[in-house]
Design an enzyme around this catalytic site. Structure first.
Site, PDB file in Angstrom:
ATOM      1  CE  LYS A  22      -1.662   1.540   4.117  1.00 16.97           C
ATOM      2  NZ  LYS A  22      -1.374   2.950   4.455  1.00 16.97           N
ATOM      3  CG  ASN A  23       2.276   2.691   3.523  1.00 20.26           C
ATOM      4  OD1 ASN A  23       1.127   3.046   3.241  1.00 20.26           O
ATOM      5  ND2 ASN A  23       2.657   2.438   4.761  1.00 20.26           N
ATOM      6  CB  CYS A 118      -5.464  10.379  11.639  1.00 18.34           C
ATOM      7  SG  CYS A 118      -3.860   9.651  11.798  1.00 18.34           S
ATOM      8  NE  ARG A 123       0.086  10.110  10.194  1.00 17.00           N
ATOM      9  CZ  ARG A 123      -0.365   9.135   9.432  1.00 17.00           C
ATOM     10  NH1 ARG A 123      -1.557   8.662   9.626  1.00 17.00           N
ATOM     11  NH2 ARG A 123       0.380   8.638   8.463  1.00 17.00           N
ATOM     12  CG  ASP A 306       3.095   1.297   9.421  1.00 22.21           C
ATOM     13  OD1 ASP A 306       2.648   2.129  10.230  1.00 22.21           O
ATOM     14  OD2 ASP A 306       3.416   1.590   8.260  1.00 22.21           O
ATOM     15  NE  ARG A 398      -6.990   4.080   5.489  1.00 22.23           N
ATOM     16  CZ  ARG A 398      -6.059   4.304   6.406  1.00 22.23           C
ATOM     17  NH1 ARG A 398      -6.345   4.221   7.674  1.00 22.23           N
ATOM     18  NH2 ARG A 398      -4.845   4.638   6.050  1.00 22.23           N
TER      19      ARG A 398
HETATM   20  N1  EPU Z   1       6.159  14.448  11.089  1.00 22.86           N
HETATM   21  C1  EPU Z   1       6.290  15.769  11.429  1.00 22.86           C
HETATM   22  N2  EPU Z   1       6.279  16.705  10.424  1.00 22.86           N
HETATM   23  C2  EPU Z   1       6.145  16.365   9.122  1.00 22.86           C
HETATM   24  C3  EPU Z   1       6.020  15.004   8.777  1.00 22.86           C
HETATM   25  C4  EPU Z   1       6.022  14.058   9.790  1.00 22.86           C
HETATM   26  O1  EPU Z   1       6.407  16.108  12.614  1.00 22.86           O
HETATM   27  O2  EPU Z   1       6.142  17.271   8.276  1.00 22.86           O
HETATM   28  C5  EPU Z   1       6.129  13.421  12.155  1.00 22.86           C
HETATM   29  C6  EPU Z   1       4.770  12.717  12.209  1.00 22.86           C
HETATM   30  O3  EPU Z   1       3.831  13.457  12.952  1.00 22.86           O
HETATM   31  C7  EPU Z   1       5.121  11.405  12.849  1.00 22.86           C
HETATM   32  C8  EPU Z   1       6.516  11.117  12.317  1.00 22.86           C
HETATM   33  O4  EPU Z   1       7.022  12.383  11.847  1.00 22.86           O
HETATM   34  O5  EPU Z   1       5.138  11.527  14.243  1.00 22.86           O
HETATM   35  C9  EPU Z   1       6.570  10.106  11.183  1.00 22.86           C
HETATM   36  O6  EPU Z   1       5.744  10.514  10.111  1.00 22.86           O
HETATM   37  P1  EPU Z   1       6.057  10.183   8.579  1.00 22.86           P
HETATM   38  O7  EPU Z   1       5.968  11.451   7.821  1.00 22.86           O
HETATM   39  O8  EPU Z   1       7.320   9.394   8.507  1.00 22.86           O
HETATM   40  O9  EPU Z   1       4.833   9.259   8.222  1.00 22.86           O
HETATM   41  P2  EPU Z   1       3.803   9.399   7.025  1.00 22.86           P
HETATM   42  O10 EPU Z   1       4.517   9.676   5.765  1.00 22.86           O
HETATM   43  O11 EPU Z   1       2.688  10.275   7.423  1.00 22.86           O
HETATM   44  C10 EPU Z   1       4.017   6.857   6.393  1.00 22.86           C
HETATM   45  C11 EPU Z   1       3.066   5.707   6.221  1.00 22.86           C
HETATM   46  C12 EPU Z   1       2.515   5.298   7.569  1.00 22.86           C
HETATM   47  C13 EPU Z   1       3.682   4.910   8.475  1.00 22.86           C
HETATM   48  C14 EPU Z   1       4.684   6.064   8.575  1.00 22.86           C
HETATM   49  C15 EPU Z   1       5.930   5.727   9.380  1.00 22.86           C
HETATM   50  C16 EPU Z   1       2.201   6.069   3.991  1.00 22.86           C
HETATM   51  C17 EPU Z   1       1.049   6.414   3.133  1.00 22.86           C
HETATM   52  N3  EPU Z   1       1.997   6.098   5.316  1.00 22.86           N
HETATM   53  O12 EPU Z   1       3.237   7.906   6.970  1.00 22.86           O
HETATM   54  O13 EPU Z   1       1.698   4.165   7.334  1.00 22.86           O
HETATM   55  O14 EPU Z   1       3.219   4.588   9.757  1.00 22.86           O
HETATM   56  O15 EPU Z   1       5.100   6.464   7.251  1.00 22.86           O
HETATM   57  O16 EPU Z   1       6.581   4.640   8.854  1.00 22.86           O
HETATM   58  O17 EPU Z   1       3.274   5.741   3.501  1.00 22.86           O
HETATM   59  C18 EPU Z   1       0.068   2.557   7.888  1.00 22.86           C
HETATM   60  O18 EPU Z   1       0.323   2.015   6.789  1.00 22.86           O
HETATM   61  O19 EPU Z   1      -0.635   2.017   8.775  1.00 22.86           O
HETATM   62  C19 EPU Z   1       0.623   3.881   8.155  1.00 22.86           C
HETATM   63  C20 EPU Z   1       0.147   4.696   9.098  1.00 22.86           C
END
Ligand code: EPU
Length: 418
Positions: A22-23, A118, A123, A306, A398
């Site tokens: 998915k990711n 969420c 996030r 995850d 999802r």
């Molecule tokens: N963060 C910030 N500022 C930002 C971006 C992130 O503070 O601008 C913080 C977030 O709040 C969080 C941490 O950094 O505490 C990690 O967030 P990240 O940006 O790495 O995660 P994401 O891109 O929002 C993706 C996956 C998630 C997975 C995370 C961590 C996708 C679509 N989603 O989310 O997947 O948990 O990376 O590996 O790729 C899931 O599949 O269940 C899922 C939640």
């Protein structure tokens, strides 16, 4: 609303096939905007999040054909006519913020509804926006929207304060057609980022080092279409490994890339699970006694957040004390109160959960509070006495393709009802 009902107690046996990640697929679908051409995704996972991002692309006039019969997605982004995706659709899925980078790169602007918090945390997207600004864009936030405008993007050195997966992906996509060279330091190194880098290079970009902590992007002028097959879903594979562990069974999992699963395999092995890799399959044997372990979630190649809920489910059934520390998201223990209703013994202490293994779980109705929480509750249901009803199963849909069919094929007593 659909729910999944599991009657616990069956051992699992046989084989399960893992779907594509998915990711990986979500950022790749977003990146297809850059190509301005036809992109085909083979072996695509037919997930609810994939449907939603498909609808979001249609809302900006892309043509998207999701073919369930042959797991193929055909996207033609030559017809995109605006950069304001439908806000009701955008609000359905946090990953829709991944459209910002590609829209800015190709059209020089975007306007998108701000993703809210969420269940797993607030996030923020500050790192994405700081990066866009470093590339020369003007970013403003107001009235619930984030807007970006750039006459031209110019390559720059960007240091991420935290290796955010989404920020790394968005900035890679934004930089693909920027003038000159962009370097993203302290980049996230998840396998899905390497896959996105591969896709971008297939459509004509020049991305070096995706999947390491330093990604270089040398701007190009024109991109084209491609056909891409995404990587297997390491979290789905990990979830099925966890199902063998919690039921003390032996199963074969097809669609495993050992390198991507190293942190998960290491912790399951420490617990006493025997995992043999044969090509792209894993034989997971959890028939010996398991031991408690301590785990801290970390950015890749650390243990993935995850898989935190699923590993917790196993540890609830392992005699002794285990400690799980969640360092990525500030609120990713929502499953704990639901697991307690099944008889799990877990105490939360700040960012850590202290788990005492118990002899028996007892089935009842529990709620999937997010995608991975839902998967973990199904795992608990596999060993709980009587029936466990997991409600709000749309969260699980999802990110898992036909999870109940895959467990049924392995011998679980599981069904979907509404
Ligand atoms: N963060 C910030 N500022 C930002 C971006 C992130 O503070 O601008 C913080 C977030 O709040 C969080 C941490 O950094 O505490 C990690 O967030 P990240 O940006 O790495 O995660 P994401 O891109 O929002 C993706 C996956 C998630 C997975 C995370 C961590 C996708 C679509 N989603 O989310 O997947 O948990 O990376 O590996 O790729 C899931 O599949 O269940 C899922 C939640």
């Amino acid at each position: 609303m659909d729910k999944i009902v599991v009657r616990g107690g069956n051992k699992l046996e046989g084989e399960v096939n893992i779907s594509s990640a998915k990711n990986s697929v979500l950022p790749i679908i977003a990146a297809s905007i850059l190509s301005g051409d036809k992109c085909v995704i083979d072996n695509a996972p037919m997930l609810e999040d994939v449907n939603v991002i498909g609808e979001i692309l249609k809302s900006i006039s892309a043509k998207v054909d999701i073919n369930r019969d042959n797991n193929k997605i055909i996207i033609d982004t030559s017809s995109i006519a605006n950069c304001e995706p439908d806000s009701e659709l955008v609000k359905k899925m946090r990953a829709s913020f991944l459209l910002m980078g590609p829209m800015m790169s190709r059209f020089g602007s975007f306007k998108i509804s701000l993703p809210g918090g969420c269940n797993i945390g607030t996030r923020p997207i500050d790192l994405h926006l700081k990066g866009f600004t470093a590339l020369g864009a003007k970013v403003t936030i107001g009235h619930g929207y984030v807007k970006g405008v750039a006459d031209r993007l110019i390559g720059n050195n960007i240091y991420l304060d935290f290796p955010s997966v989404g920020a790394t992906e968005n900035l890679m996509m934004a930089a693909v057609m920027a003038e000159g060279e962009t370097t993203i330091e302290n980049a996230a190194a998840e396998p899905e980022i390497e896959d996105l880098g591969k896709f971008l290079n297939e459509i004509g970009a020049n991305v070096i080092g995706a999947g390491t902590d330093t990604v270089r992007i040398i701007g190009v002028k024109k991109l084209k279409g491609t056909t891409h097959r995404p990587i297997y879903d390491r979290i789905e594979a990990g979830t099925f490994m966890a199902s063998a562990a919690i039921t003390r069974s032996k199963i074969k999992i097809n669609g495993v890339i050992e390198e991507h699963l190293k942190p998960i395999i290491a912790k399951l092995t420490e617990m006493g699970v025997d995992i043999k890799i044969e090509g792209e399959s894993a034989i997971v044997d959890a028939t010996k006694e398991l031991k408690p372990i301590d785990i801290k979630t970390m950015p890749y190649p650390g243990f993935p957040t995850d898989m935190q809920a699923q590993i917790m489910a196993i540890l609830c059934s392992v005699k002794g004390t285990s400690v799980i520390t969640e360092t990525i998201f500030e609120n990713r223990f929502m499953h704990v109160s639901e697991m307690k209703r099944l008889g799990c013994n877990i105490k939360i202490d700040g960012r850590s959960a202290v788990i005492e293994g118990v002899d028996n779980l007892t089935g009842t109705q529990v709620k999937a509070t997010d995608l991975r929480a839902g998967a973990a509750l199904i795992l608990c249901g596999l060993i709980a006495e009587g029936c466990t009803e997991v409600t709000d199963i749309y969260h699980v849909d999802r990110g898992y393709v036909k999870i109940e069919d895959k467990f049924k094929n392995l011998g679980a007593d599981i069904k979907r009802t509404n």
